[in-house]
Design a protein around this motif. Structure first.
Motif, PDB file in Angstrom:
ATOM      1  N   ALA A   1       0.827  -1.208   0.000  1.00 47.16           N
ATOM      2  CA  ALA A   1       0.000   0.000   0.000  1.00 47.16           C
ATOM      3  C   ALA A   1       0.865   1.264   0.000  1.00 47.16           C
ATOM      4  N   LEU A   2       1.873   1.293   0.835  1.00 48.61           N
ATOM      5  CA  LEU A   2       2.731   2.477   0.905  1.00 48.61           C
ATOM      6  C   LEU A   2       3.523   2.666  -0.385  1.00 48.61           C
ATOM      7  N   LYS A   3       3.974   1.573  -0.974  1.00 47.68           N
ATOM      8  CA  LYS A   3       4.717   1.684  -2.238  1.00 47.68           C
ATOM      9  C   LYS A   3       3.813   2.161  -3.364  1.00 47.68           C
ATOM     10  N   LEU A   4       2.578   1.688  -3.382  1.00 49.11           N
ATOM     11  CA  LEU A   4       1.636   2.155  -4.400  1.00 49.11           C
ATOM     12  C   LEU A   4       1.391   3.654  -4.290  1.00 49.11           C
ATOM     13  N   LYS A   5       1.346   4.154  -3.066  1.00 46.01           N
ATOM     14  CA  LYS A   5       1.099   5.582  -2.831  1.00 46.01           C
ATOM     15  C   LYS A   5       2.365   6.428  -2.988  1.00 46.01           C
ATOM     16  N   GLY A   6       3.511   5.771  -3.089  1.00 44.61           N
ATOM     17  CA  GLY A   6       4.760   6.506  -3.190  1.00 44.61           C
ATOM     18  C   GLY A   6       5.207   7.125  -1.884  1.00 44.61           C
ATOM     19  N   ILE A   7       4.857   6.476  -0.774  1.00 47.67           N
ATOM     20  CA  ILE A   7       5.197   7.001   0.550  1.00 47.67           C
ATOM     21  C   ILE A   7       6.504   6.388   1.037  1.00 47.67           C
ATOM     22  N   HIS A   8       7.460   7.239   1.368  1.00 45.93           N
ATOM     23  CA  HIS A   8       8.723   6.749   1.922  1.00 45.93           C
ATOM     24  C   HIS A   8       8.503   6.302   3.364  1.00 45.93           C
ATOM     25  N   TYR A   9       9.104   5.181   3.727  1.00 43.20           N
ATOM     26  CA  TYR A   9       8.913   4.669   5.084  1.00 43.20           C
ATOM     27  C   TYR A   9      10.153   3.943   5.577  1.00 43.20           C
ATOM     28  N   GLU A  10      10.244   3.870   6.883  1.00 39.40           N
ATOM     29  CA  GLU A  10      11.305   3.083   7.531  1.00 39.40           C
ATOM     30  C   GLU A  10      10.700   1.736   7.912  1.00 39.40           C
ATOM     31  N   TYR A  11      11.448   0.674   7.667  1.00 39.53           N
ATOM     32  CA  TYR A  11      10.950  -0.672   7.969  1.00 39.53           C
ATOM     33  C   TYR A  11      11.731  -1.254   9.136  1.00 39.53           C
ATOM     34  N   VAL A  12      11.006  -1.755  10.145  1.00 40.38           N
ATOM     35  CA  VAL A  12      11.624  -2.406  11.299  1.00 40.38           C
ATOM     36  C   VAL A  12      11.220  -3.879  11.284  1.00 40.38           C
ATOM     37  N   GLU A  13      12.178  -4.755  11.071  1.00 37.74           N
ATOM     38  CA  GLU A  13      11.911  -6.200  11.072  1.00 37.74           C
ATOM     39  C   GLU A  13      11.790  -6.690  12.509  1.00 37.74           C
ATOM     40  N   GLU A  14      10.665  -7.336  12.798  1.00 40.83           N
ATOM     41  CA  GLU A  14      10.419  -7.844  14.148  1.00 40.83           C
ATOM     42  C   GLU A  14      10.712  -9.340  14.236  1.00 40.83           C
ATOM     43  N   ASP A  15      11.383  -9.721  15.297  1.00 41.55           N
ATOM     44  CA  ASP A  15      11.528 -11.137  15.647  1.00 41.55           C
ATOM     45  C   ASP A  15      10.326 -11.464  16.531  1.00 41.55           C
ATOM     46  N   LEU A  16       9.416 -12.278  16.017  1.00 48.70           N
ATOM     47  CA  LEU A  16       8.156 -12.490  16.726  1.00 48.70           C
ATOM     48  C   LEU A  16       8.321 -13.287  18.018  1.00 48.70           C
ATOM     49  N   SER A  17       9.479 -13.896  18.191  1.00 50.72           N
ATOM     50  CA  SER A  17       9.756 -14.583  19.455  1.00 50.72           C
ATOM     51  C   SER A  17      10.469 -13.669  20.449  1.00 50.72           C
ATOM     52  N   ASN A  18      10.826 -12.488  19.983  1.00 45.53           N
ATOM     53  CA  ASN A  18      11.512 -11.518  20.845  1.00 45.53           C
ATOM     54  C   ASN A  18      11.186 -10.111  20.332  1.00 45.53           C
ATOM     55  N   LYS A  19       9.935  -9.700  20.517  1.00 39.14           N
ATOM     56  CA  LYS A  19       9.438  -8.453  19.950  1.00 39.14           C
ATOM     57  C   LYS A  19      10.085  -7.237  20.601  1.00 39.14           C
ATOM     58  N   THR A  20      10.223  -6.174  19.812  1.00 39.91           N
ATOM     59  CA  THR A  20      10.819  -4.952  20.337  1.00 39.91           C
ATOM     60  C   THR A  20       9.892  -4.310  21.364  1.00 39.91           C
ATOM     61  N   GLU A  21      10.484  -3.573  22.275  1.00 44.51           N
ATOM     62  CA  GLU A  21       9.691  -2.852  23.274  1.00 44.51           C
ATOM     63  C   GLU A  21       8.760  -1.846  22.605  1.00 44.51           C
ATOM     64  N   THR A  22       9.238  -1.282  21.496  1.00 46.55           N
ATOM     65  CA  THR A  22       8.416  -0.302  20.785  1.00 46.55           C
ATOM     66  C   THR A  22       7.126  -0.930  20.294  1.00 46.55           C
ATOM     67  N   LEU A  23       7.216  -2.121  19.700  1.00 45.16           N
ATOM     68  CA  LEU A  23       6.025  -2.802  19.210  1.00 45.16           C
ATOM     69  C   LEU A  23       5.059  -3.099  20.354  1.00 45.16           C
ATOM     70  N   VAL A  24       5.579  -3.604  21.438  1.00 49.54           N
ATOM     71  CA  VAL A  24       4.734  -3.974  22.583  1.00 49.54           C
ATOM     72  C   VAL A  24       4.070  -2.738  23.190  1.00 49.54           C
ATOM     73  N   GLN A  25       4.811  -1.657  23.275  1.00 50.79           N
ATOM     74  CA  GLN A  25       4.271  -0.441  23.885  1.00 50.79           C
ATOM     75  C   GLN A  25       3.250   0.252  22.984  1.00 50.79           C
ATOM     76  N   LEU A  26       3.516   0.267  21.662  1.00 47.95           N
ATOM     77  CA  LEU A  26       2.644   0.990  20.749  1.00 47.95           C
ATOM     78  C   LEU A  26       1.450   0.154  20.273  1.00 47.95           C
ATOM     79  N   ASN A  27       1.541  -1.159  20.428  1.00 47.49           N
ATOM     80  CA  ASN A  27       0.412  -2.030  20.088  1.00 47.49           C
ATOM     81  C   ASN A  27       0.120  -2.937  21.285  1.00 47.49           C
ATOM     82  N   PRO A  28      -0.302  -2.344  22.398  1.00 45.96           N
ATOM     83  CA  PRO A  28      -0.439  -3.105  23.653  1.00 45.96           C
ATOM     84  C   PRO A  28      -1.594  -4.111  23.641  1.00 45.96           C
ATOM     85  N   VAL A  29      -2.569  -3.931  22.761  1.00 42.92           N
ATOM     86  CA  VAL A  29      -3.712  -4.847  22.739  1.00 42.92           C
ATOM     87  C   VAL A  29      -3.333  -6.176  22.099  1.00 42.92           C
TER      88      VAL A  29
END
Length: 232
Positions: A25-53
């Motif tokens: 979707a972002l590539k179709l819109k031409g939106i520049h973005y930063e990609y953070v690869e998550e290890d799903l067995s050891n998720k980043t604190e940022t992911l856990v904090q920003l998506n707490p549900v």
């Protein structure tokens, strides 16, 4: 393309079809973005904090504001960046049909695909038959509500197309790994040809995961899930 001056970050996982939706979707819109690869067995604190549900990928962070769940993210992208392509039709009925069949894929088809992939023997055979029935329903729905669908350029791509490609674009790899073929040009021609048309677009080719990377991952993932089920 619309110049993007805001900060956009995706937390994703390379093999996740849900993450792939957001990247496309972002590539179709031409939106520049930063990609953070998550290890799903050891998720980043940022992911856990920003998506707490859900604590899951994908997560879109736009100027510090988190948006979760892939379909919600797709609509957020389309409403935020209004340049072409637009992901939803202007007509209310057509828009409703796009949302309905996207929901059908998310709730009905993906569920039964999981049953096919992570079961064996009689249980898997039963799941395959159920999958064929649900794919037949999807086939008839696409044929009825989107007659004459053509995809020749990025501007022809909408929300349903993104979901179809991200979910089913690697169906031939799934056949190789799991020995299951429910999307074929004879029985499911509308969906099959829809996928093949999308594959011709450069943005989709760039989004495809190489089969030599995906095959061993899926084999390992399936064995792990089967082992977990056996030990349960």
């Amino acid at each position: 393309m619309e110049e993007n001056k805001s900060k956009v970050t995706i937390h994703g996982m390379w093999a996740s079809t849900y993450s792939k939706r957001v990247e496309i979707a972002l590539k179709l819109k031409g939106i520049h973005y930063e990609y953070v690869e998550e290890d799903l067995s050891n998720k980043t604190e940022t992911l856990v904090q920003l998506n707490p549900v859900h604590k899951k990928v994908p997560l879109l962070v736009h100027d510090g504001k988190p948006v979760a769940e892939s379909q919600v993210i797709l609509e957020y992208i389309d409403e935020t960046w209004k340049n072409s392509p637009r992901f939803l039709p202007n007509d209310p009925y057509e828009r409703a049909q796009v949302r309905f069949w996207s929901s059908y894929i998310n709730q009905q088809v993906i569920e039964v695909m999981g049953q096919v992939v992570f079961q064996e023997g009689e249980a898997q055979a039963k799941a395959i038959e159920e999958a064929k029935e649900r794919f037949s329903v999807l086939e008839e729905g696409l044929k009825k509500h989107f007659p004459g669908k053509t995809i020749r350029k990025n501007d022809d791509v909408g929300l349903l197309d993104i979901i179809i490609f991200a979910t089913f674009g690697s169906h031939k790899v799934y056949h190789e790994v799991f020995g299951v073929d429910v999307i074929d040009p004879v029985n499911i021609p509308t969906l099959y040809n829809w996928i093949e048309s999308l594959k011709e677009l450069t943005v989709m080719k760039e989004a495809e995961v190489p089969s030599d990377r995906l095959v061993p991952f899926l084999q390992m993932y399936r064995q792990r899930r089967l082992q977990q089920a056996a030990n349960a």
